[in-house]
Motif scaffolding. Structure first.
Motif, short mmCIF file in Angstrom:
data_model
loop_
_atom_site.label_atom_id
_atom_site.label_comp_id
_atom_site.label_asym_id
_atom_site.label_seq_id
_atom_site.Cartn_x
_atom_site.Cartn_y
_atom_site.Cartn_z
N GLN A 1 0.88 -1.38 0.03
CA GLN A 1 -0.12 0.01 0.04
C GLN A 1 0.73 1.39 -0.04
N TYR A 2 2.04 1.30 0.79
CA TYR A 2 2.59 2.64 0.91
C TYR A 2 3.45 2.62 -0.42
N VAL A 3 4.05 1.48 -0.98
CA VAL A 3 5.16 1.56 -2.03
C VAL A 3 4.13 2.07 -3.41
N ILE A 4 3.16 1.39 -3.50
CA ILE A 4 2.03 1.77 -4.55
C ILE A 4 1.52 3.26 -4.51
N GLY A 5 1.20 3.46 -3.25
CA GLY A 5 0.66 4.83 -2.83
C GLY A 5 1.56 5.89 -3.19
N LEU A 6 2.97 5.86 -2.91
CA LEU A 6 3.75 6.74 -3.04
C LEU A 6 4.24 6.69 -4.50
N ALA A 7 4.21 5.88 -5.09
CA ALA A 7 4.60 5.92 -6.52
C ALA A 7 3.33 6.71 -7.21
N LEU A 8 2.23 6.38 -6.93
CA LEU A 8 1.09 7.11 -7.55
C LEU A 8 1.19 8.47 -7.09
N ALA A 9 1.53 8.71 -5.80
CA ALA A 9 1.65 10.27 -5.41
C ALA A 9 2.56 11.27 -6.07
N VAL A 10 3.91 10.37 -6.34
CA VAL A 10 4.88 11.19 -7.12
C VAL A 10 4.38 11.26 -8.58
N PHE A 11 3.68 10.14 -9.09
CA PHE A 11 3.24 10.26 -10.41
C PHE A 11 2.19 11.61 -10.68
N PHE A 12 1.35 11.62 -9.93
CA PHE A 12 0.32 12.64 -9.90
C PHE A 12 0.85 14.13 -9.78
N GLN B 1 3.17 15.54 -10.89
CA GLN B 1 3.72 16.16 -12.08
C GLN B 1 2.58 16.83 -12.41
N HIS B 2 1.21 16.97 -12.25
CA HIS B 2 0.25 18.07 -12.65
C HIS B 2 0.16 18.02 -14.21
N PHE B 3 0.12 16.98 -14.70
CA PHE B 3 -0.29 16.65 -16.12
C PHE B 3 -1.76 16.72 -16.49
N ARG B 4 -2.18 16.89 -17.60
CA ARG B 4 -3.64 16.91 -17.95
C ARG B 4 -4.16 15.95 -17.38
N LEU B 5 -5.55 16.15 -16.74
CA LEU B 5 -6.43 15.18 -16.26
C LEU B 5 -5.78 14.40 -15.03
N ALA C 1 -6.11 15.45 -11.91
CA ALA C 1 -6.82 15.64 -11.08
C ALA C 1 -8.04 14.53 -11.22
N THR C 2 -8.67 14.35 -12.42
CA THR C 2 -9.64 13.49 -12.66
C THR C 2 -9.23 12.06 -12.43
N LEU C 3 -8.12 11.78 -12.73
CA LEU C 3 -7.63 10.23 -12.52
C LEU C 3 -7.34 10.14 -11.04
N ARG C 4 -6.73 11.12 -10.20
CA ARG C 4 -6.67 10.95 -9.09
C ARG C 4 -7.71 10.74 -8.20
N ALA C 5 -8.84 11.47 -8.50
CA ALA C 5 -10.12 11.32 -8.14
C ALA C 5 -10.77 9.89 -8.25
N LEU C 6 -10.52 9.22 -9.53
CA LEU C 6 -10.84 8.00 -9.74
C LEU C 6 -10.40 6.74 -9.04
N PHE C 7 -9.09 7.26 -8.63
CA PHE C 7 -8.27 6.21 -7.70
C PHE C 7 -8.80 6.14 -6.14
N LEU C 8 -9.68 7.25 -5.87
CA LEU C 8 -10.35 7.22 -4.56
C LEU C 8 -11.55 6.47 -4.58
N VAL C 9 -12.28 5.90 -5.49
CA VAL C 9 -13.36 5.01 -5.65
C VAL C 9 -13.03 3.94 -4.80
N PRO C 10 -12.11 3.02 -4.66
CA PRO C 10 -11.92 1.89 -3.67
C PRO C 10 -12.10 2.25 -2.41
#
Length: 302
Positions: free
Chosen positions: A92-103, A105-109, A111-120
């Protein structure tokens, strides 16, 4: 006259402060202190269904704890609890950290993709557990269908002693990743962008910037993330009970499910031993909490 008025104002403020504290105090006493006391009392007495209703259970001291430690199911349940907690926390920590660093970067969409990851994280646990039970079903599950498509035979994810613990671990990792993502992403926001710019000017690559800037400055946030994840994972019950009920043959039984089985899962409930197992979980969470506080104090002094 002025002195009396000043004293009256002080008393008024004191009463106002107590008035604001009263609801919080009542809440903590009713929903935290009293249940902990009752659970401790249950573990120190020989409660049956009759004595539980009438309240005349004899005091037995640490007998229930000795019963738990001597039970053949204790060692497997302890091992499963440690494995379940450790593996879930790491992934959970490793994958969460990787996704946090990825998002970050503030690329296009992003915020939307980050919101979708909150569904679970937002779904009720019963929905998440039921979904994973369907995905991992031996006969009609989507996972086995995908494995068959690539030439791999079906796996009895939920009914095999070799795979049941891995199945509930996978489901719990999926549920816990969004929490790590949100907390760690908020921690990344507090790191000054100037540090990365200065490191880039010095010729530091992406990995060097991560290990020299991001990871060290995220340590306080990482510590609280891991602590909260540890406390949550120790007490996970819903996912395991809905998917495997701790089986087959106790292969996915943890302290949380074992405590429930002892207290409510039999025709003759063992309230005392069940409460004792629950108290072991409370002590474990308390110990790790105290370790965290001690580490934080040392870091603050240094």
């Amino acid at each position: 006259m002025t002195v009396n008025r000043g004293l009256s104002t002080i008393h008024t403020r004191q009463w106002a402060a107590w008035a604001f504290l009263t609801p919080v105090t009542l809440y903590l006493v009713l929903f935290y202190a009293y249940p902990l006391y009752r659970n401790l009392d249950l573990s120190l007495r020989d409660y049956t269904v009759r004595s539980f209703v009438q309240g005349d259970a004899p005091f037995t001291g640490l007998h229930n704890y000795r019963t738990v430690f001597d039970d053949p199911a204790f060692a497997p349940a302890l091992l499963h609890t440690v494995v379940f907690t450790a593996v879930c926390l790491v992934f959970q920590y490793v994958i969460g950290l990787a996704l946090a660093v990825f998002f970050h970067q503030h690329f296009r969409l992003s915020a939307t993709l980050r919101a979708l990851f909150l569904v679970p994280w937002l779904l009720p646990l019963i929905v998440s557990a039921s979904t994973w039970s369907w995905l991992l079903n031996s006969d009609s599950g989507l996972v086995n269908a995908l494995l068959s498509a690539v030439g791999i035979g079906p796996v009895n994810w939920l009914t095999s002693p070799s795979w049941s613990l891995a199945s509930v671990i996978i489901a719990n990792i999926w549920i816990g990743i969004p929490f790590n993502l949100v907390v760690l992403h908020s921690g990344l926001q507090s790191i000054p962008a100037g540090l990365y710019e200065a490191a880039a000017l010095d010729g530091a690559g992406a990995w060097r910037r991560f290990w020299s800037i991001t990871f060290p400055l995220l340590r306080p946030v990482s510590a609280i993330t891991l602590l909260l994840g540890l406390v949550y994972t120790l007490k996970v019950f819903d996912i395991i009970w809905i998917m495997t009920k701790g089986g087959p043959a106790g292969a996915s039984t943890t302290f949380a499910t074992w405590s429930y089985q002892l207290g409510f899962g039999n025709l003759l409930p063992a309230f005392g031993p069940g409460a004792a197992v629950g108290n072991l979980l409370v002590v474990a969470a308390l110990v790790f909490g105290l370790v965290y506080v001690r580490v934080q104090r040392k870091q603050a002094l240094s």
